[in-house]
Design a protein around this motif. Structure first.
Motif, PDB file in Angstrom:
ATOM      1  N   ALA A  90      13.331  -4.564  15.636  1.00  0.00           N
ATOM      2  CA  ALA A  90      13.051  -3.562  16.674  1.00  0.00           C
ATOM      3  C   ALA A  90      13.312  -2.144  16.198  1.00  0.00           C
ATOM      4  CB  ALA A  90      13.886  -3.864  17.917  1.00  0.00           C
ATOM      5  N   ASN A  91      14.234  -1.977  15.284  1.00  0.00           N
ATOM      6  CA  ASN A  91      14.557  -0.643  14.769  1.00  0.00           C
ATOM      7  C   ASN A  91      13.724  -0.262  13.548  1.00  0.00           C
ATOM      8  OD1 ASN A  91      16.552   0.130  16.655  1.00  0.00           O
ATOM      9  ND2 ASN A  91      18.045  -1.209  15.654  1.00  0.00           N
ATOM     10  N   SER A  92      12.781  -1.118  13.178  1.00  0.00           N
ATOM     11  CA  SER A  92      11.917  -0.816  12.043  1.00  0.00           C
ATOM     12  C   SER A  92      10.628  -0.155  12.510  1.00  0.00           C
ATOM     13  CB  SER A  92      11.582  -2.096  11.267  1.00  0.00           C
ATOM     14  OG  SER A  92      10.687  -2.907  12.010  1.00  0.00           O
ATOM     15  N   ASN A  93       9.991   0.564  11.611  1.00  0.00           N
ATOM     16  CA  ASN A  93       8.719   1.199  11.934  1.00  0.00           C
ATOM     17  C   ASN A  93       7.632   0.149  12.170  1.00  0.00           C
ATOM     18  OD1 ASN A  93       6.925   3.572  12.102  1.00  0.00           O
ATOM     19  ND2 ASN A  93       6.033   2.764  10.212  1.00  0.00           N
ATOM     20  N   ARG A  94       7.708  -0.955  11.457  1.00  0.00           N
ATOM     21  CA  ARG A  94       6.670  -1.974  11.537  1.00  0.00           C
ATOM     22  C   ARG A  94       6.677  -2.693  12.893  1.00  0.00           C
ATOM     23  NH1 ARG A  94       3.182  -4.193   8.152  1.00  0.00           N
ATOM     24  NH2 ARG A  94       2.560  -6.384   8.285  1.00  0.00           N
ATOM     25  N   PHE A  95       7.842  -3.111  13.339  1.00  0.00           N
ATOM     26  CA  PHE A  95       7.925  -3.907  14.558  1.00  0.00           C
ATOM     27  C   PHE A  95       8.313  -3.102  15.794  1.00  0.00           C
ATOM     28  CE2 PHE A  95       8.495  -6.978  11.149  1.00  0.00           C
ATOM     29  CZ  PHE A  95       7.742  -8.061  11.564  1.00  0.00           C
ATOM     30  N   GLY A  96       8.961  -1.976  15.612  1.00  0.00           N
ATOM     31  CA  GLY A  96       9.539  -1.249  16.732  1.00  0.00           C
ATOM     32  C   GLY A  96       8.550  -0.828  17.795  1.00  0.00           C
ATOM     33  N   ARG A  97       7.295  -0.563  17.400  1.00  0.00           N
ATOM     34  CA  ARG A  97       6.298  -0.084  18.356  1.00  0.00           C
ATOM     35  C   ARG A  97       5.412  -1.200  18.908  1.00  0.00           C
ATOM     36  NH1 ARG A  97       4.139   5.029  14.906  1.00  0.00           N
ATOM     37  NH2 ARG A  97       4.516   3.521  13.224  1.00  0.00           N
ATOM     38  N   ILE A  98       5.680  -2.438  18.530  1.00  0.00           N
ATOM     39  CA  ILE A  98       4.967  -3.563  19.154  1.00  0.00           C
ATOM     40  C   ILE A  98       5.325  -3.611  20.635  1.00  0.00           C
ATOM     41  CG2 ILE A  98       4.838  -6.076  19.275  1.00  0.00           C
ATOM     42  CD1 ILE A  98       5.168  -6.205  16.289  1.00  0.00           C
ATOM     43  N   GLU A  99       4.329  -3.813  21.481  1.00  0.00           N
ATOM     44  CA  GLU A  99       4.554  -3.844  22.928  1.00  0.00           C
ATOM     45  C   GLU A  99       4.564  -5.295  23.415  1.00  0.00           C
ATOM     46  OE1 GLU A  99       1.388  -1.518  24.522  1.00  0.00           O
ATOM     47  OE2 GLU A  99       1.853   0.210  23.248  1.00  0.00           O
ATOM     48  N   GLY A 138       9.728  -3.062   6.361  1.00  0.00           N
ATOM     49  CA  GLY A 138       9.916  -2.540   7.705  1.00  0.00           C
ATOM     50  C   GLY A 138       9.386  -1.148   7.948  1.00  0.00           C
ATOM     51  N   ASP A 139       9.212  -0.347   6.894  1.00  0.00           N
ATOM     52  CA  ASP A 139       8.705   1.016   7.089  1.00  0.00           C
ATOM     53  C   ASP A 139       7.187   1.089   6.984  1.00  0.00           C
ATOM     54  OD1 ASP A 139       8.695   0.403   4.413  1.00  0.00           O
ATOM     55  OD2 ASP A 139       9.310   2.390   3.725  1.00  0.00           O
ATOM     56  N   ILE A 140       6.522  -0.039   6.765  1.00  0.00           N
ATOM     57  CA  ILE A 140       5.072  -0.060   6.599  1.00  0.00           C
ATOM     58  C   ILE A 140       4.428  -0.544   7.897  1.00  0.00           C
ATOM     59  CG2 ILE A 140       3.151  -0.966   5.247  1.00  0.00           C
ATOM     60  CD1 ILE A 140       5.147  -1.535   3.000  1.00  0.00           C
ATOM     61  N   ASP A 141       3.591   0.281   8.517  1.00  0.00           N
ATOM     62  CA  ASP A 141       2.995  -0.109   9.791  1.00  0.00           C
ATOM     63  C   ASP A 141       1.825  -1.068   9.578  1.00  0.00           C
ATOM     64  OD1 ASP A 141       0.739   1.400   9.108  1.00  0.00           O
ATOM     65  OD2 ASP A 141       1.393   3.141  10.259  1.00  0.00           O
ATOM     66  N   PHE A 142       1.261  -1.558  10.680  1.00  0.00           N
ATOM     67  CA  PHE A 142       0.214  -2.565  10.596  1.00  0.00           C
ATOM     68  C   PHE A 142      -1.142  -1.982  10.227  1.00  0.00           C
ATOM     69  CE2 PHE A 142       3.439  -4.567  13.291  1.00  0.00           C
ATOM     70  CZ  PHE A 142       3.589  -5.779  12.622  1.00  0.00           C
ATOM     71  N   PRO A 154       0.821  -1.202   0.000  1.00  0.00           N
ATOM     72  CA  PRO A 154       0.000   0.000   0.000  1.00  0.00           C
ATOM     73  C   PRO A 154       0.860   1.259   0.000  1.00  0.00           C
ATOM     74  CG  PRO A 154      -0.627  -1.512   1.765  1.00  0.00           C
ATOM     75  CD  PRO A 154       0.642  -2.022   1.193  1.00  0.00           C
ATOM     76  N   PRO A 155       0.316   2.402  -0.455  1.00  0.00           N
ATOM     77  CA  PRO A 155       1.054   3.649  -0.382  1.00  0.00           C
ATOM     78  C   PRO A 155       1.441   3.955   1.055  1.00  0.00           C
ATOM     79  CG  PRO A 155      -0.930   3.883  -1.705  1.00  0.00           C
ATOM     80  CD  PRO A 155      -1.003   2.546  -1.038  1.00  0.00           C
ATOM     81  N   LEU A 156       2.558   4.649   1.223  1.00  0.00           N
ATOM     82  CA  LEU A 156       3.064   4.967   2.556  1.00  0.00           C
ATOM     83  C   LEU A 156       2.896   6.445   2.852  1.00  0.00           C
ATOM     84  CD1 LEU A 156       6.452   3.034   2.379  1.00  0.00           C
ATOM     85  CD2 LEU A 156       4.220   2.201   3.092  1.00  0.00           C
ATOM     86  N   ARG A 157       2.766   6.758   4.154  1.00  0.00           N
ATOM     87  CA  ARG A 157       2.783   8.155   4.604  1.00  0.00           C
ATOM     88  C   ARG A 157       3.756   8.252   5.768  1.00  0.00           C
ATOM     89  NH1 ARG A 157      -2.733   7.813   3.114  1.00  0.00           N
ATOM     90  NH2 ARG A 157      -3.486   9.619   1.954  1.00  0.00           N
ATOM     91  N   CYS A 158       4.619   9.257   5.723  1.00  0.00           N
ATOM     92  CA  CYS A 158       5.512   9.482   6.860  1.00  0.00           C
ATOM     93  C   CYS A 158       4.777  10.233   7.962  1.00  0.00           C
ATOM     94  CB  CYS A 158       6.740  10.276   6.418  1.00  0.00           C
ATOM     95  SG  CYS A 158       7.846   9.330   5.370  1.00  0.00           S
ATOM     96  N   ASN A 159       3.999  11.231   7.582  1.00  0.00           N
ATOM     97  CA  ASN A 159       3.241  12.044   8.523  1.00  0.00           C
ATOM     98  C   ASN A 159       1.803  12.145   8.031  1.00  0.00           C
ATOM     99  OD1 ASN A 159       5.532  12.869  10.224  1.00  0.00           O
ATOM    100  ND2 ASN A 159       6.200  13.894   8.349  1.00  0.00           N
ATOM    101  N   ALA A 160       0.938  12.583   8.917  1.00  0.00           N
ATOM    102  CA  ALA A 160      -0.487  12.595   8.598  1.00  0.00           C
ATOM    103  C   ALA A 160      -0.803  13.389   7.336  1.00  0.00           C
ATOM    104  CB  ALA A 160      -1.275  13.167   9.776  1.00  0.00           C
TER     105      ALA A 160
END
Length: 429
Positions: free
Chosen positions: A135-144, A60-64, A20-26
């Motif tokens: 862990a340093n990727s946008n996709r996985f880094g924010r998983i708790e 890695g830069d694509i969030d869930f 899918p297309p990506l966005r860095c900011n809103a």
């Protein structure tokens, strides 16, 4: 998807849609991954080289929110759960857990980082590198993460470890939960528990897996996925099947990655049939571990670039943008090994299976080694000790061991002759 052919010539193939297309900011306009990144990944795939590490480079830069949790994400969480996170991931369940990025920072700074990242002789040593990259990727880094348990009980002959990961999506009140059960680690007691599956209806890790799921489900709201590699896959299915309707209704997907099976009757139970459609089983093309005992006829075969038993390693499984590279079925060698071993097990009376397994591990334990790494580090001394230990077994026990091994040879020869696999397996007349 676009597949590279020849000199940067593109044509459409059945690889699934572009990410899918990506966005860095809103307020940013949608963007695609760079052409260079896309071309690099596709070239790797053309050569069948892409694996779970390459997947993080690519996705890695694509969030869930943009691309939902998938089978490759599940395997990555399974693999990193082989690491020692004691003291870094809370042992209690938390509504606001520690992020993987925070855990990676603490892990890397820990004075015992080398010991923590040592997964032993049988687990891929790139696991720590995979964790740091994820862990340093946008996709996985924010998983708790929370609820980390690592239990070794020599008396019960149990090895059990698990962690719970929470995945947040924009606009969703309750994060989704993925419970991951560790597979067999480097400990000898862990392997003993695996062998116990050959003659026991249940083993302690299965009971603990169910209890863990019930506690997690009572603490967290929302949908739940469960995943595991190797024995962890077996635990995932066992817990899901025995969890009860209330929890089963919340289950989204159960990921079994080359985990050993169960008795034939297990797959006929109302509890199993009730959640069958939620279970996804993945086996490499030359699966050995995953084909032990009985398993469901519905599964996915994954392409691997390793040989033999080493295909059990998820690092060897080929990835695409959204899923693993599929093969039509497991190989003839895999089917032969599975049918031979499973027939051998079925023809051994339960009492003799127990005697055989206990004898083998009493010999192994005579070396005082607690892990496979310790056993292999001094192999000549260990072999000498094991030979002496075997000679001290009672004549009746040695007779049973010999009888069981003779049966394995007999079944193997019979299956080779009846299946006509001598050529495929490399045997000569």
């Amino acid at each position: 998807m676009w597949r590279l052919r020849g000199c940067l010539k593109l044509r459409c193939e059945s690889w699934g849609p572009l990410p899918p297309p990506l966005r860095c900011n809103a307020g940013d306009k949608p963007r695609r991954p760079s052409s260079a990144c896309r071309a690099f990944f596709l070239l790797q795939k053309e050569a069948n080289l892409a694996n779970i590490i390459d997947y993080i480079d690519w996705r890695g830069d694509i969030d869930f929110t943009a691309s939902p949790f998938n089978e490759i994400d599940a395997v990555i969480l399974c693999q990193i759960t082989y690491l020692n996170f004691e003291g870094l991931i809370p042992s209690e369940f938390c509504k606001k857990g520690v992020t993987l990025r925070q855990i990676a920072q603490s892990f890397s700074a820990a004075p015992d980082v080398e010991d923590r990242s040592d997964t032993g002789a049988l687990i891929n040593r790139e696991t720590f590198d995979l964790f740091i990259k994820a862990a340093n990727s946008n996709r996985f880094g924010r998983i708790e993460a929370s609820g980390f348990v690592n239990k070794i009980d020599l008396q019960k002959e149990e090895q059990f470890a698990a962690a719970t990961f929470r995945i947040r999506k924009a606009g969703k009140k309750n994060p989704s939960v993925c419970i991951v059960y560790r597979g067999t680690d480097d400990t000898i007691v862990g392997w003993k528990e695996d062998f116990n599956l050959g003659y026991k209806e249940t083993v302690p890790a299965q009971k603990d897996a169910l209890e863990y799921l019930e506690k997690a489900a009572s603490f967290f709201a929302g949908r739940i996925s469960i995943a595991g590699h190797s024995k962890g896959g077996n635990l995932a299915i066992y817990a899901a099947v025995n969890a009860g309707k209330k929890i089963q209704n919340r289950l989204f997907t159960v990921y079994n990655n080359d985990g050993p099976g169960f008795s034939e009757g297990f797959f006929r139970t109302e509890e199993y049939l009730g959640i069958r459609e939620k279970i996804r089983s993945y086996f490499p093309q030359l699966s050995i571990i995953g084909m032990l005992f009985c398993h469901d006829s519905v599964y996915t075969t994954v392409e691997s670039d390793n040989e033999g038993l080493y295909q059990h390693d998820p690092f060897s499984w080929h990835t695409q943008a959204l899923n693993f590279v599929r093969k039509e079925d497991t190989t003839e060698q895999s089917k032969f090994i599975a049918s031979t071993v499973n027939q051998w097990i079925q023809e051994i009376p339960t009492e003799e299976r127990e005697v055989f397994i206990e004898a083998i591990f009493s010999v192994l334990n005579s070396t005082k080694a607690r892990t496979n790494s310790e056993l292999s580090s001094n192999i000549f001394s260990s072999a000498k000790t094991m030979f002496k230990s075997y000679s001290r077994l009672s004549p009746q026990t040695r007779s049973t061991v010999g009888k069981v091994l003779q049966l394995l040879f007999k079944v193997s020869v019979s299956n080779i002759e009846s299946s006509g696999l001598s050529t495929a397996l490399g045997f000569k007349d």
